[in-house]
Design a protein around this motif. Sequence first.
Motif, PDB file in Angstrom:
ATOM      1  N   CYS A 361     -27.903  -3.797 -18.133  1.00  0.00           N
ATOM      2  CA  CYS A 361     -28.853  -2.682 -18.035  1.00  0.00           C
ATOM      3  C   CYS A 361     -29.310  -2.449 -16.602  1.00  0.00           C
ATOM      4  CB  CYS A 361     -30.081  -2.959 -18.898  1.00  0.00           C
ATOM      5  SG  CYS A 361     -29.773  -2.923 -20.663  1.00  0.00           S
ATOM      6  N   LEU A 362     -29.546  -1.194 -16.292  1.00  0.00           N
ATOM      7  CA  LEU A 362     -30.225  -0.809 -15.055  1.00  0.00           C
ATOM      8  C   LEU A 362     -31.688  -0.640 -15.443  1.00  0.00           C
ATOM      9  CD1 LEU A 362     -27.529   1.821 -14.031  1.00  0.00           C
ATOM     10  CD2 LEU A 362     -27.733  -0.515 -13.186  1.00  0.00           C
ATOM     11  N   LEU A 363     -32.440  -1.729 -15.320  1.00  0.00           N
ATOM     12  CA  LEU A 363     -33.750  -1.835 -15.969  1.00  0.00           C
ATOM     13  C   LEU A 363     -34.751  -0.781 -15.523  1.00  0.00           C
ATOM     14  CD1 LEU A 363     -34.113  -5.718 -16.005  1.00  0.00           C
ATOM     15  CD2 LEU A 363     -33.580  -4.236 -17.929  1.00  0.00           C
ATOM     16  N   ILE A 364     -34.702  -0.363 -14.254  1.00  0.00           N
ATOM     17  CA  ILE A 364     -35.713   0.588 -13.781  1.00  0.00           C
ATOM     18  C   ILE A 364     -35.328   2.031 -14.093  1.00  0.00           C
ATOM     19  CG2 ILE A 364     -36.486  -0.950 -11.942  1.00  0.00           C
ATOM     20  CD1 ILE A 364     -34.939   0.807  -9.965  1.00  0.00           C
ATOM     21  N   LEU A 365     -34.126   2.241 -14.645  1.00  0.00           N
ATOM     22  CA  LEU A 365     -33.697   3.583 -15.034  1.00  0.00           C
ATOM     23  C   LEU A 365     -33.984   3.795 -16.522  1.00  0.00           C
ATOM     24  CD1 LEU A 365     -30.296   3.959 -13.144  1.00  0.00           C
ATOM     25  CD2 LEU A 365     -32.599   4.531 -12.364  1.00  0.00           C
ATOM     26  N   ASN A 366     -33.961   5.058 -16.948  1.00  0.00           N
ATOM     27  CA  ASN A 366     -34.296   5.344 -18.334  1.00  0.00           C
ATOM     28  C   ASN A 366     -33.086   5.226 -19.256  1.00  0.00           C
ATOM     29  OD1 ASN A 366     -32.867   7.855 -18.257  1.00  0.00           O
ATOM     30  ND2 ASN A 366     -34.653   8.854 -17.345  1.00  0.00           N
ATOM     31  N   VAL A 367     -33.335   5.443 -20.538  1.00  0.00           N
ATOM     32  CA  VAL A 367     -32.279   5.305 -21.546  1.00  0.00           C
ATOM     33  C   VAL A 367     -31.124   6.256 -21.264  1.00  0.00           C
ATOM     34  CG1 VAL A 367     -31.732   5.591 -24.001  1.00  0.00           C
ATOM     35  CG2 VAL A 367     -33.880   4.500 -23.317  1.00  0.00           C
ATOM     36  N   LEU A 368     -31.448   7.514 -20.961  1.00  0.00           N
ATOM     37  CA  LEU A 368     -30.418   8.518 -20.694  1.00  0.00           C
ATOM     38  C   LEU A 368     -29.542   8.111 -19.514  1.00  0.00           C
ATOM     39  CD1 LEU A 368     -29.132  11.315 -21.117  1.00  0.00           C
ATOM     40  CD2 LEU A 368     -30.933  12.275 -19.651  1.00  0.00           C
ATOM     41  N   GLU A 369     -30.175   7.678 -18.423  1.00  0.00           N
ATOM     42  CA  GLU A 369     -29.422   7.303 -17.222  1.00  0.00           C
ATOM     43  C   GLU A 369     -28.536   6.089 -17.474  1.00  0.00           C
ATOM     44  OE1 GLU A 369     -32.707   8.856 -13.928  1.00  0.00           O
ATOM     45  OE2 GLU A 369     -32.946   6.921 -14.930  1.00  0.00           O
ATOM     46  N   ASN A 370     -29.022   5.141 -18.281  1.00  0.00           N
ATOM     47  CA  ASN A 370     -28.224   3.961 -18.593  1.00  0.00           C
ATOM     48  C   ASN A 370     -27.023   4.292 -19.468  1.00  0.00           C
ATOM     49  OD1 ASN A 370     -29.149   0.913 -17.975  1.00  0.00           O
ATOM     50  ND2 ASN A 370     -30.930   2.271 -17.843  1.00  0.00           N
ATOM     51  N   MET A 371     -27.191   5.221 -20.384  1.00  0.00           N
ATOM     52  CA  MET A 371     -26.094   5.546 -21.292  1.00  0.00           C
ATOM     53  C   MET A 371     -25.024   6.403 -20.627  1.00  0.00           C
ATOM     54  SD  MET A 371     -28.008   6.177 -24.956  1.00  0.00           S
ATOM     55  CE  MET A 371     -26.529   6.065 -25.926  1.00  0.00           C
ATOM     56  N   GLN A 372     -25.433   7.271 -19.703  1.00  0.00           N
ATOM     57  CA  GLN A 372     -24.480   8.235 -19.156  1.00  0.00           C
ATOM     58  C   GLN A 372     -23.705   7.720 -17.945  1.00  0.00           C
ATOM     59  OE1 GLN A 372     -27.034  11.505 -18.083  1.00  0.00           O
ATOM     60  NE2 GLN A 372     -27.560  10.655 -16.089  1.00  0.00           N
ATOM     61  N   VAL A 373     -24.097   6.564 -17.407  1.00  0.00           N
ATOM     62  CA  VAL A 373     -23.558   6.130 -16.124  1.00  0.00           C
ATOM     63  C   VAL A 373     -22.044   5.922 -16.137  1.00  0.00           C
ATOM     64  CG1 VAL A 373     -23.959   3.659 -16.532  1.00  0.00           C
ATOM     65  CG2 VAL A 373     -23.949   4.534 -14.202  1.00  0.00           C
ATOM     66  N   ALA A 374     -21.467   5.545 -17.289  1.00  0.00           N
ATOM     67  CA  ALA A 374     -20.028   5.264 -17.332  1.00  0.00           C
ATOM     68  C   ALA A 374     -19.174   6.519 -17.521  1.00  0.00           C
ATOM     69  CB  ALA A 374     -19.721   4.270 -18.454  1.00  0.00           C
ATOM     70  N   VAL A 375     -19.803   7.671 -17.820  1.00  0.00           N
ATOM     71  CA  VAL A 375     -19.011   8.889 -18.057  1.00  0.00           C
ATOM     72  C   VAL A 375     -19.364  10.022 -17.099  1.00  0.00           C
ATOM     73  CG1 VAL A 375     -18.572   8.412 -20.484  1.00  0.00           C
ATOM     74  CG2 VAL A 375     -20.655   9.631 -19.856  1.00  0.00           C
ATOM     75  N   LEU A 376     -20.226   9.755 -16.124  1.00  0.00           N
ATOM     76  CA  LEU A 376     -20.644  10.813 -15.195  1.00  0.00           C
ATOM     77  C   LEU A 376     -19.473  11.390 -14.399  1.00  0.00           C
ATOM     78  CD1 LEU A 376     -24.087   9.716 -13.709  1.00  0.00           C
ATOM     79  CD2 LEU A 376     -23.572  11.798 -14.965  1.00  0.00           C
ATOM     80  N   HIS A 377     -18.476  10.539 -14.148  1.00  0.00           N
ATOM     81  CA  HIS A 377     -17.338  10.976 -13.330  1.00  0.00           C
ATOM     82  C   HIS A 377     -16.269  11.671 -14.165  1.00  0.00           C
ATOM     83  CE1 HIS A 377     -15.937   7.300 -15.214  1.00  0.00           C
ATOM     84  NE2 HIS A 377     -14.695   7.659 -14.930  1.00  0.00           N
ATOM     85  N   ASP A 378     -16.497  11.728 -15.456  1.00  0.00           N
ATOM     86  CA  ASP A 378     -15.417  12.119 -16.357  1.00  0.00           C
ATOM     87  C   ASP A 378     -15.619  13.529 -16.896  1.00  0.00           C
ATOM     88  OD1 ASP A 378     -13.168  11.882 -17.888  1.00  0.00           O
ATOM     89  OD2 ASP A 378     -13.934  10.336 -19.225  1.00  0.00           O
ATOM     90  N   ARG A 379     -15.608  13.665 -18.207  1.00  0.00           N
ATOM     91  CA  ARG A 379     -15.526  14.986 -18.832  1.00  0.00           C
ATOM     92  C   ARG A 379     -16.798  15.813 -18.745  1.00  0.00           C
ATOM     93  NH1 ARG A 379     -15.795  10.976 -22.616  1.00  0.00           N
ATOM     94  NH2 ARG A 379     -17.361  11.114 -24.260  1.00  0.00           N
ATOM     95  N   TYR A 380     -17.876  15.265 -18.248  1.00  0.00           N
ATOM     96  CA  TYR A 380     -19.124  16.027 -18.154  1.00  0.00           C
ATOM     97  C   TYR A 380     -19.363  16.584 -16.752  1.00  0.00           C
ATOM     98  CZ  TYR A 380     -20.090  14.192 -22.779  1.00  0.00           C
ATOM     99  OH  TYR A 380     -20.005  13.887 -24.107  1.00  0.00           O
ATOM    100  N   VAL A 381     -18.335  16.527 -15.900  1.00  0.00           N
ATOM    101  CA  VAL A 381     -18.441  17.093 -14.547  1.00  0.00           C
ATOM    102  C   VAL A 381     -17.407  18.216 -14.410  1.00  0.00           C
ATOM    103  CG1 VAL A 381     -18.251  16.644 -12.084  1.00  0.00           C
ATOM    104  CG2 VAL A 381     -19.222  14.892 -13.595  1.00  0.00           C
ATOM    105  N   LYS A 382     -17.903  19.383 -14.055  1.00  0.00           N
ATOM    106  CA  LYS A 382     -17.011  20.525 -13.841  1.00  0.00           C
ATOM    107  C   LYS A 382     -17.412  21.239 -12.562  1.00  0.00           C
ATOM    108  CE  LYS A 382     -15.493  21.555 -18.552  1.00  0.00           C
ATOM    109  NZ  LYS A 382     -15.397  22.593 -19.620  1.00  0.00           N
TER     110      LYS A 382
END
Length: 513
Positions: A361-382
Motif C-alpha cells: 500500500c501507498l499509505l498516505i494516498l487514498n483508496v482510488l490512487e492505490n487501486m489505479q496505480v497499476a493501470v494508469l499507463h494502460d487503457r485509461y490514458v488517451k
Amino acid sequence: MALSPSTMAAVRASGIVPNAEYLLAAEGIRKEFPGVLALDDVQFKLKRGSVHALMGENGAGKSTLMKILAGIYTPDQGEVRMKGIEIRLKSPLDALENGIAMIHQELNLMPFMTVAENIWIRREPKNKFGFIDHGEMFRLTEELFQRLNIDIDPEIQVRHLSVASRQMVEIAKAVSYNSDVLIMDEPTSALTEREVEHLFRIIRDLRARGIGIVYITHKMNELFEIADEFSVFRDGKYIGTHASTDVTRDDIIRMMVGREITQMFPKEDVPIGDVVLKVSNLALNNVFRDISFDVRAGEILGIAGLVGSGRSNVAETLFGVTPASAGSIELFGKTVDIRTPTTAIRHGMAFLTEDRKDTGCLLILNVLENMQVAVLHDRYVKGGFVQEAALEQTCADMAKKLRVKTPHLFERVENLSGGNQQKVLIGRWMLTNPKILILDEPTRGIDVGAKAEIHRLITEMAKTGVAVIMISSEMPEVLGMSDRIMVMHEGRVTGFLNRSEATQVKVMELAAQ
C-alpha cells in the motif's frame, strides 16, 4: 479524579497495590475519526496474572482500543483505570510510566542501531562521567535475554536480524520496562512453529509473575492454547467476554462476524488448462537454486515452507523485483527476460507482496490512487490524458465487488483496517486483468471474515482461467486452497504434492528436509 503519570509511577514504585478486582479496566470508551466511529461505548477488563485475548474482524476496533491503552490515541469519552485508579494517558511514555507496554504488529526498531541500543534507548546506563556505559548496557541485555532464553547477540545491528528475531527483540524490550501490563498485537505473524512455542513459554512465565497480558490474534488455535479468557469486538462495539474453556471455535466466529462462515476455503474443481508459466533451474545467487515448476491456467499452486525457505524470494524474482542470476522463465511457451516489475506486468503478471504496509500500500494516498496505480499507463490514458471519470467508476465498481469498507474512495488507505488494505491491493491487481497472479501471504494478519472473502476471490479468478501461485505460512490455507503444493527448504524445492495426497504431516516432512 485521574492521577498524573508521575503520581501513578510513584504509586508503582512504592510497592503499594490498591485493592482492585481488575489490573486494567476501560469503560465507556468512544473514539471517532473523520467519517468513522471506531469505538462506541466499549469496555475491556484485564485480570492480574492472566492472558486476555482480544478478537474481532479487521475494523472491529481492537487496535484502536489498544492504542488508547498504550497512550497513542486519546479517547473522546470514557475512562481508563489501572489497579482501580483512573489514569489519563497522553503519550506512549505516559503509558510506560503507568506500567503499560505494547508490542506493535509493525515493528518499531532502529535498523542501524545495535540490539542493546534499541532495548535501552532513552534509558541507557551511564558511567561516572555521564557517558553511555556500553559494557553495562550489553551486560543488562545478556541478562535479560538469559531470563527469556533468547539467543541473539546484543551487539549486532538490528538490520542484520530476521523478522522473527526482531520480534523477539521487541518482546524483550517491552519486558525490560518491568510493566504490569503487556499488550501483544499479532506477535506470532512472522514466527515459525518452534518460535511460537518459545514465545508461549515466555508468556506463561510472565503470567506466573502476575503480569497481565493482552493478546491480539486472528489465529484460533493460539487462543485456545494460551488465553485464559477472550473479549470480542464487532463494528466498534463490545460484544462479550468469556473464558476460553467455555466456547468453541464456531462460537467465537459467530460472535466476531455476526453470521456463520460455513466454508472458509471455497475451493472448486475448475478445468485446468495449458501450461501458462514454466520455470526451469531458476537461481538467485546464494538465496535459492535449481527451482523448476510449472503452473497451468485455472490452477492454484501453493508454495509452502518454513521461514527462510526462499519462497518470497522466488516470487520476487518471477516478478522482476530481484532478477534471476541463472535459469529461465517461459510464458505461454516463449522464453522471456523479466528484470523489472513493469516488464512482468506487460507480460500479464501481478504480484501481491508479503508486507502490505512496506511494499504494498501507498499509505498516505487514498483508496482510488492505490487501486489505479497499476493501470494508469494502460487503457485509461488517451492522447496523453487520463480518463479520470472512467477510471474512478471502474475503481468504485471494484471496491464494491471486493466489499472494501471505506467511507469513500478518497479515504487515505492508512485509515483502513488491515483486511480492507489487503482488498485494495487485490483490487489493484485485478484491474490489470492478469493471466498469472502471485499471492504472497494473501491473508496474513486479517480476520476470518476477510479471509473467507479473499479465498472466494482467489477461487473466482482461478475459474476465469488465471494461473495462481499462492505462498502461505498457514497450513490450513495451503491445504484448503491448492490444486498442487510445492514445498521448499533452504532455497530449494524438496517435493510436490497433489491436493488428494497432501496432509500437514507430509508438507512438514518436506519442509524440514
